[in-house]
Design a protein around this motif. Structure first.
Motif, short mmCIF file in Angstrom:
data_model
loop_
_atom_site.label_atom_id
_atom_site.label_comp_id
_atom_site.label_asym_id
_atom_site.label_seq_id
_atom_site.Cartn_x
_atom_site.Cartn_y
_atom_site.Cartn_z
N PRO A 139 0.83 -1.20 0.00
CA PRO A 139 0.00 0.00 0.00
C PRO A 139 0.87 1.25 0.00
CG PRO A 139 -0.77 -1.56 1.66
CD PRO A 139 0.55 -2.07 1.17
N VAL A 140 0.42 2.26 -0.72
CA VAL A 140 1.21 3.50 -0.76
C VAL A 140 1.39 4.07 0.65
CG1 VAL A 140 -0.78 5.03 -1.13
CG2 VAL A 140 1.48 5.68 -2.02
N ASP A 193 -3.49 -13.85 -13.13
CA ASP A 193 -2.03 -13.97 -13.15
C ASP A 193 -1.40 -12.82 -13.94
OD1 ASP A 193 -2.79 -16.37 -12.06
OD2 ASP A 193 -1.77 -17.62 -13.52
N VAL A 194 -1.92 -12.59 -15.12
CA VAL A 194 -1.39 -11.54 -15.99
C VAL A 194 -1.58 -10.17 -15.33
CG1 VAL A 194 -1.59 -10.43 -18.25
CG2 VAL A 194 -1.79 -12.92 -18.05
N VAL A 195 -2.72 -9.98 -14.71
CA VAL A 195 -3.00 -8.69 -14.04
C VAL A 195 -2.02 -8.46 -12.89
CG1 VAL A 195 -4.70 -7.43 -12.66
CG2 VAL A 195 -5.43 -8.67 -14.71
N MET A 196 -1.73 -9.49 -12.11
CA MET A 196 -0.80 -9.34 -11.00
C MET A 196 0.58 -8.91 -11.50
SD MET A 196 -2.45 -9.91 -8.15
CE MET A 196 -1.21 -10.27 -6.90
N ARG A 197 1.03 -9.53 -12.59
CA ARG A 197 2.33 -9.14 -13.14
C ARG A 197 2.28 -7.74 -13.73
NH1 ARG A 197 2.32 -14.83 -14.21
NH2 ARG A 197 1.26 -14.56 -16.21
N ALA A 198 1.12 -7.36 -14.28
CA ALA A 198 0.98 -6.01 -14.82
C ALA A 198 1.04 -4.97 -13.71
CB ALA A 198 -0.33 -5.89 -15.60
N VAL A 199 0.43 -5.27 -12.56
CA VAL A 199 0.52 -4.35 -11.42
C VAL A 199 1.96 -4.23 -10.96
CG1 VAL A 199 -0.18 -3.97 -9.03
CG2 VAL A 199 -1.85 -4.81 -10.67
N GLN A 211 -5.35 1.29 -5.14
CA GLN A 211 -6.42 0.58 -5.84
C GLN A 211 -6.51 1.04 -7.28
OE1 GLN A 211 -10.42 -0.25 -3.98
NE2 GLN A 211 -11.12 1.08 -5.63
N ALA A 212 -6.22 2.31 -7.54
CA ALA A 212 -6.25 2.82 -8.90
C ALA A 212 -5.27 2.09 -9.80
CB ALA A 212 -5.96 4.33 -8.91
N ASP A 213 -4.14 1.67 -9.26
CA ASP A 213 -3.17 0.90 -10.04
C ASP A 213 -3.73 -0.46 -10.42
OD1 ASP A 213 -0.93 2.77 -10.07
OD2 ASP A 213 -0.72 2.34 -7.93
N LEU A 214 -4.43 -1.10 -9.49
CA LEU A 214 -5.07 -2.39 -9.81
C LEU A 214 -6.12 -2.20 -10.89
CD1 LEU A 214 -5.70 -5.37 -9.36
CD2 LEU A 214 -7.18 -4.69 -7.45
N LEU A 215 -6.96 -1.17 -10.76
CA LEU A 215 -8.01 -0.93 -11.77
C LEU A 215 -7.40 -0.62 -13.13
CD1 LEU A 215 -10.51 1.16 -9.63
CD2 LEU A 215 -10.91 -1.13 -10.57
N ALA A 216 -6.30 0.12 -13.14
CA ALA A 216 -5.65 0.45 -14.41
C ALA A 216 -5.08 -0.81 -15.06
CB ALA A 216 -4.54 1.48 -14.18
N ALA A 217 -4.49 -1.69 -14.26
CA ALA A 217 -3.95 -2.93 -14.79
C ALA A 217 -5.07 -3.84 -15.32
CB ALA A 217 -3.13 -3.65 -13.72
N LEU A 218 -6.19 -3.90 -14.59
CA LEU A 218 -7.33 -4.69 -15.05
C LEU A 218 -7.84 -4.18 -16.39
CD1 LEU A 218 -9.21 -5.11 -11.65
CD2 LEU A 218 -8.50 -7.00 -13.14
N ARG A 219 -7.95 -2.88 -16.53
CA ARG A 219 -8.42 -2.29 -17.79
C ARG A 219 -7.43 -2.57 -18.92
NH1 ARG A 219 -11.77 1.65 -19.97
NH2 ARG A 219 -12.67 2.27 -17.97
N ALA A 220 -6.15 -2.38 -18.64
CA ALA A 220 -5.13 -2.56 -19.68
C ALA A 220 -5.09 -4.01 -20.17
CB ALA A 220 -3.76 -2.14 -19.14
N CYS A 221 -5.29 -4.95 -19.27
CA CYS A 221 -5.19 -6.36 -19.63
C CYS A 221 -6.48 -6.91 -20.25
CB CYS A 221 -4.81 -7.19 -18.42
SG CYS A 221 -3.17 -6.84 -17.76
#
Length: 606
Positions: A317-318, A431-437, A448-458
């Motif tokens: 967490p930040v 799995d892919v999302v976790m590596r993207a984060v 949380q915004a980083d997780l949402l951004a990775a979900l959208r990107a993937c």
């Protein structure tokens, strides 16, 4: 594997002069007292000393200063005055031109992984329990000198700290870049078993204290090596096991597992390049059999803490970018860091081939049923439960299940739902999302915004709606639909008596002791309360007759009441005898999951 000699650490820094030096030695095994001598090379004229109040990874103010005693300060052999300014801080008036020596003792008799322990067979400590912080010096290099004291013959030392001048037995001088690094490397001492292996080019050491002679260390090393290789490849080389050149991507140069075995106990605490574990000694693999049933639980614990090396020690967490050891550090993301880790700990055991499909689905079903049997899931969101960990999860009482939900278990189910829905849509996986984060945050602080951004990107779409519904509200998760959509059969089975009644109890002294009464259950409707002793039952056998029986074990209830759904419970409350009318619900179910067998290579398709 244990006999293979490998170098478990790089050479420590040779020319760094520490700003703060700690010398730790045993004062008394019998009194459980460590003696600490802290030397500050260049102190401030008004030097503040402070003891941490908590340890990262365990979200409770534990007041470590309560175990500190006989604090004294001196310079050049002369006493220096000091005054205590709050529960965990002291002010020293001193000469900034001379080193300041601080001497004190710490009582250590907590067998957990969070604090410190000392007896005639073992020593263990986290720096947060033993090492005062020097205000203004915490960013500078720190040294820890672990000395051999009388009564420590045959003892060794294990730690993730960088050795500088250390003997073959581990006693000597270690270095840390700053106080954070020092605090993140617990120290284990004693006559322990030690084994080593290489995972994807990275040296690992596993030490075990308190094991029985039947302990099978070779099997433990083989199995833990599989866990480590599977997880390293999960993060850095998906689809390759083992992978060449992967070691340079791993965020640690070596790793130490420290397992202490006891008759009854379970837990772990993650660190940057080590973990401290405690488990039942009978759950270790044994030479005389394939392994106890509890061995799977132990492997799950090892998998969980190792996964934390990436998910909470690097990705974090930040709010944890820098720890504040003086007070609570709040975040509402423990559902991600603890919950997602709880999802992957057993799943990666399956991928490593250490459990089969049936065992994995049994473990998953257990988690689902635990959440379903927690009324607090309908009261508090898992995000709010993360924030309130300091006052609820780590301070449980008889009403905790009615107020809150575990961010471990529900967080794991949020991860399951995300993974299954991502896979159903066919564009990506968790799995892919976790590596993207990991890549997005460069293995560092995240939101949380980083997780949402990775979900959208993937995946190509927003997942804000799912996160809002599953994480920030108390709505039920769409588990059944998602599981059946992936070929997992969900079967309903009759719940246990305790679940039907809505109680958590234990059999003590010939009676059933009620520990918790769950909201909306039959026991609460009957008027039962936590602390009641359930002594007996009375069942009507005719219009004016009753059959009355002593109840010493809850499992005997079905024998005593038979098919009756309504009966009287005789309970003792503060020495008063009460008769309470109990009506069992007609139906109460738990889930059992079954599904088609898959190979480890096919399993990610789930």
């Amino acid at each position: 594997m244990a006999s293979k000699q490998i170098r478990t650490s790089k050479s420590g820094p040779k020319d760094i002069e520490p700003a703060v030096h700690y010398r730790v030695e045993v004062l008394s095994h019998a009194a459980h007292l460590w003696q600490v001598t802290m030397t500050i090379a260049v102190p401030a004229t008004k030097q503040v000393l402070r003891m941490p109040v908590w340890i990262p990874g365990s979200y409770l103010v534990r007041e470590f200063s309560k175990h500190l005693q006989s604090l004294q300060c001196s310079q050049g052999g002369r006493p220096v005055s000091l005054s205590q300014t709050d529960k965990a801080a002291w002010l020293v008036n001193c000469d900034s031109e001379k080193p300041l020596e601080v001497r004190y003792q710490v009582y250590a008799f907590d067998r957990s992984v969070r604090t410190a322990f000392l007896d005639d067979a073992r020593g263990f400590f986290n720096a947060t329990s033993l090492c005062l912080m020097a205000h203004g010096q915490t960013e500078m290099p720190h040294a820890l000198e672990v000395t051999r004291s009388p009564g420590m013959q045959g003892w060794q030392v294990a730690t993730g700290l960088e050795p500088q001048r250390v003997g073959a037995d581990g006693f000597g001088l270690y270095m840390a870049a700053n106080y954070d690094d020092l605090a993140d490397c617990p120290v284990e001492m004693g006559s322990f078993w030690s084994g080593q292996f290489i995972a994807c080019g990275v040296p690992h050491r596993f030490i075990v204290s308190g094991a029985l002679p039947s302990f099978n260390g070779e099997q433990l090393l083989r199995d833990v090596q599989k866990i480590c290789e599977t997880q390293i490849c999960f993060w850095h080389a998906p689809g390759a096991l083992p992978a060449k050149g992967i070691a340079k991507h791993v965020p640690f140069g070596r790793y130490v597992f420290m397992l202490h075995c006891v008759d009854e106990g379970y837990g772990g605490l993650e660190h940057r390049n080590s973990t401290a574990l405690i488990a039942n000694r009978r759950d270790l693999p044994r030479n005389d059999e394939a392994g106890a049933e509890g061995y799977t639980t132990l492997l799950g614990l090892i998998s969980h803490e190792y996964f934390h090396t990436w998910n909470v020690k690097r990705l974090r967490p930040v709010q944890f970018a820098r720890y504040d050891y003086t007070q609570e550090n709040y975040t509402d993301l423990l559902w991600f860091f603890e919950g997602f880790t709880s999802y992957y700990d057993d799943l990666l055991l399956r991928r490593a081939g250490l459990i089969d499909d049936a065992t994995y689905l049994k473990l998953l079903g257990k988690t689902i049923n635990q959440v379903a049997q927690t009324p607090g899931r309908l009261v508090q969101s898992v995000a709010q439960a993360s924030w309130d960990a300091w006052i609820k999860y780590y301070r449980p009482d008889e009403n905790t299940p009615n107020l809150t939900v575990s961010y471990y278990t529900k967080g794991a189910l949020v991860a399951l739902c995300l993974d299954l829905k991502l896979r159903a849509e066919g564009k990506t996986t968790l799995d892919v999302v976790m590596r993207a984060v990991w890549e997005r945050c460069d293995g560092g602080p995240m939101t949380q915004a980083d997780l949402l951004a990775a979900l959208r990107a993937c995946s190509g779409r927003s997942w804000a709606g799912e996160i809002q519904a599953w994480v920030h509200s108390t709505r039920e998760l769409p588990l059944k639909a998602l599981l059946t959509g992936h070929g997992v059969e969900v079967q309903e089975e009759s719940a246990s008596l305790a679940q039907r009644l809505g109680i958590r109890s234990e059999d003590v002294g010939g009676a059933v002791k009620i520990k918790m009464v769950l909201s909306g259950g039959a026991a609460q409707a009957a008027g039962m309360m936590a602390g009641d002793e359930w002594l007996g039952v009375s069942v009507a056998v005719g219009r004016s007759e009753a059959s009355e029986w002593r109840l010493s074990k809850l499992e005997d209830l079905s024998l005593l009441v038979g098919a009756q759904k309504r009966f009287q419970a005789l309970v003792s409350r503060d020495k008063r005898l009460l008769r309470l009318t109990v009506t069992l619900p007609a139906r109460a179910w738990t889930w059992r999951l079954t599904g088609p067998n898959r190979t480890p290579e096919q399993w990610p398709a789930l």
